[in-house]
Design a protein around this motif. Structure first.
Motif, PDB file in Angstrom:
ATOM      1  N   LYS A  56      34.062  23.394  14.606  1.00  0.00           N
ATOM      2  CA  LYS A  56      32.951  24.198  15.144  1.00  0.00           C
ATOM      3  C   LYS A  56      32.032  24.746  14.060  1.00  0.00           C
ATOM      4  CE  LYS A  56      32.872  27.155  18.333  1.00  0.00           C
ATOM      5  NZ  LYS A  56      32.582  27.522  19.705  1.00  0.00           N
ATOM      6  N   SER A 145      34.801  27.996  23.018  1.00  0.00           N
ATOM      7  CA  SER A 145      34.004  27.003  23.730  1.00  0.00           C
ATOM      8  C   SER A 145      33.824  25.779  22.823  1.00  0.00           C
ATOM      9  CB  SER A 145      32.662  27.605  24.116  1.00  0.00           C
ATOM     10  OG  SER A 145      32.062  28.234  23.004  1.00  0.00           O
ATOM     11  N   ASN A 147      31.672  23.823  21.484  1.00  0.00           N
ATOM     12  CA  ASN A 147      30.335  23.550  20.960  1.00  0.00           C
ATOM     13  C   ASN A 147      30.318  23.936  19.486  1.00  0.00           C
ATOM     14  OD1 ASN A 147      30.528  26.273  22.543  1.00  0.00           O
ATOM     15  ND2 ASN A 147      29.146  26.657  20.820  1.00  0.00           N
ATOM     16  N   SER A 153      27.218  26.531  25.065  1.00  0.00           N
ATOM     17  CA  SER A 153      28.535  26.036  25.489  1.00  0.00           C
ATOM     18  C   SER A 153      28.372  24.817  26.393  1.00  0.00           C
ATOM     19  CB  SER A 153      29.275  27.133  26.254  1.00  0.00           C
ATOM     20  OG  SER A 153      29.480  28.255  25.441  1.00  0.00           O
ATOM     21  N   TYR A 234      24.437  31.253  21.556  1.00  0.00           N
ATOM     22  CA  TYR A 234      24.248  30.450  22.765  1.00  0.00           C
ATOM     23  C   TYR A 234      22.850  29.837  22.782  1.00  0.00           C
ATOM     24  CZ  TYR A 234      27.999  33.652  24.206  1.00  0.00           C
ATOM     25  OH  TYR A 234      29.141  34.403  24.276  1.00  0.00           O
TER      26      TYR A 234
HETATM   27 MG    MG Z   1      31.432  30.169  22.367  1.00  0.00          MG
END
Ligand code: MG
Ligand code: TXA
Length: 340
Positions: A56, A145, A147, A153, A234
């Motif tokens: 990530k 998440s 991503n 996400s 996000y």
């Molecule tokens: Mg997240």
């Protein structure tokens, strides 16, 4: 795979079992939950958990959520669990609620970013539950998440494939996520119940369950470290502007007139925004539901879609300032922050 009810047919069950084997061998597996897709590793294996941070590109001090399959095993992972936490767990699990609890010493530090608390939830998606069951009792999946750090996400297996395909050992496809926004995170500092991140369970429901008001963490408050609470998070790759209804048509007109390729994301009827019909031909329009649960389900997919279209700007119509829209307006504000 279509969204909706997920049947665990033989093929999916076999994939789940091999994903569980991969996890037990220290692999990293993306899997569906009812909120968003998670990037999971065996929570008791620090080397495996470490891989999540690398994949990530997430800072090592940002804690992960532990996903467990059985409320009776909560004591394996947390201790001194306060009464309101039990109440919420009993009402909301399996479901989109994460509780921040005092950690049991057996939870590795890499899961909690070195903090003495741990975030825990029981997800409601049948594939996630089957995966946890296949891992066996006494196991938990640490998963943020699925991503890259700071990005939107994923709410479909395809979103995960686009971002992380070559980096994970397997991706389980459980269709489009039903909630579409991350879990609500609740903390219990000094007996005060606080919403650290609005999400899938509305604040009104938390208050009804606890029969009293809860505290909403303000954005500027230096809360316990919640990466989703950073101002810019996000975010889609395409610059995103959040505009009040009154500014919307003018801004779209100006940008399209300058030759920019723009996407507009509206929830109210476009005709009532008085957008010029000839202009609309140069604009990609994504029409969203005007009801918050449905809107939340589709939001990230709409942003992913805008990114894939290679647009210059995304203009999003500001959503109603009502409690039921809280998680959505929180995500939209964070998504637009970097581009203001
Ligand atoms: Mg997240
Ligand atoms: O719906 C969800 O919660 C999804 C699915 C996969 O379960 N997960 C998710 O994970 O959104 P992530 O890592 O993207 O966000 C989890 C948030 C982070 O902001 C993290 O900082 C916070 O949970 N968190 C985890 N443990 C914590 C702790 N001990 N104290 C404070 N915040 C914590």
């Amino acid at each position: 795979m279509e969204s909706g009810v997920v049947r665990l047919d033989d093929r999916l069950q076999t994939e789940i079992e091999s994903a569980a084997d991969l996890l037990l061998k220290g692999g990293v597996v993306a899997f569906p939950t009812e909120t968003v897709y998670g990037l999971g590793a065996d929570a008791t294996n620090p080397q495996a958990v470490q891989k999540i941070y690398e994949i990530k590109r997430r800072p090592a001090n940002h804690p992960l959520i532990l996903h467990i399959g059985d409320m009776d095993r909560l004591g394996d992972w947390a201790q001194d669990i306060p009464e309101p936490a039990w109440k919420l767990a009993k009402h909301c699990w399996p479901g989109p609620l994460t509780l921040i609890l005092k950690k049991n010493p057996r939870v590795p530090d890499c899961v909690t970013g070195g903090q003495d608390t741990v975030g825990i939830r029981i997800p409601a998606h049948p594939v996630a539950l089957a995966l946890l069951k296949a891992l066996g009792p006494g196991k938990a999946v640490a998963a943020p998440s699925a991503n890259l750090y700071g990005k939107i996400s994923p709410t479909t297996a395809e979103h995960v494939r686009v971002a992380l395909k070559d980096k994970v050992d397997a991706i389980l496809d459980g269709g489009a996520c039903d909630v579409g926004l991350e879990s609500t995170i609740i903390g219990f500092d000094l007996e005060v119940v606080a919403v650290l991140r609005p999400g899938g369970i509305p604040v009104s429901e938390i208050e009804a369950i606890l029969d009293g008001p809860v505290r909403l963490m303000q954005k500027h408050e230096p809360a316990v470290r919640v990466s989703g609470s950073l101002p810019s998070h996000y975010a889609p790759t395409t610059p995103l502007r959040l505009l009040a209804r009154a500014e919307f048509a003018d801004a779209a007109l100006r940008l399209a007139g300058q030759g920019f390729r723009i996407g507009i994301v509206t929830w109210s009827d476009v005709d009532s925004l008085e957008m010029d019909a000839s202009l609309m031909r140069h604009i990609r329009h994504i029409s969203m539901p005007s009801e918050p649960v449905q809107y939340g389900r589709k939001l990230y997919a709409a942003l992913h879609q805008c990114d894939q279209l290679g647009l210059d700007y995304i203009l999003i119509e500001a959503t109603p300032q009502k409690p039921a829209w809280l998680a959505i307006s929180d995500r939209l504000q964070r998504a637009s922050h970097a581009h203001l």
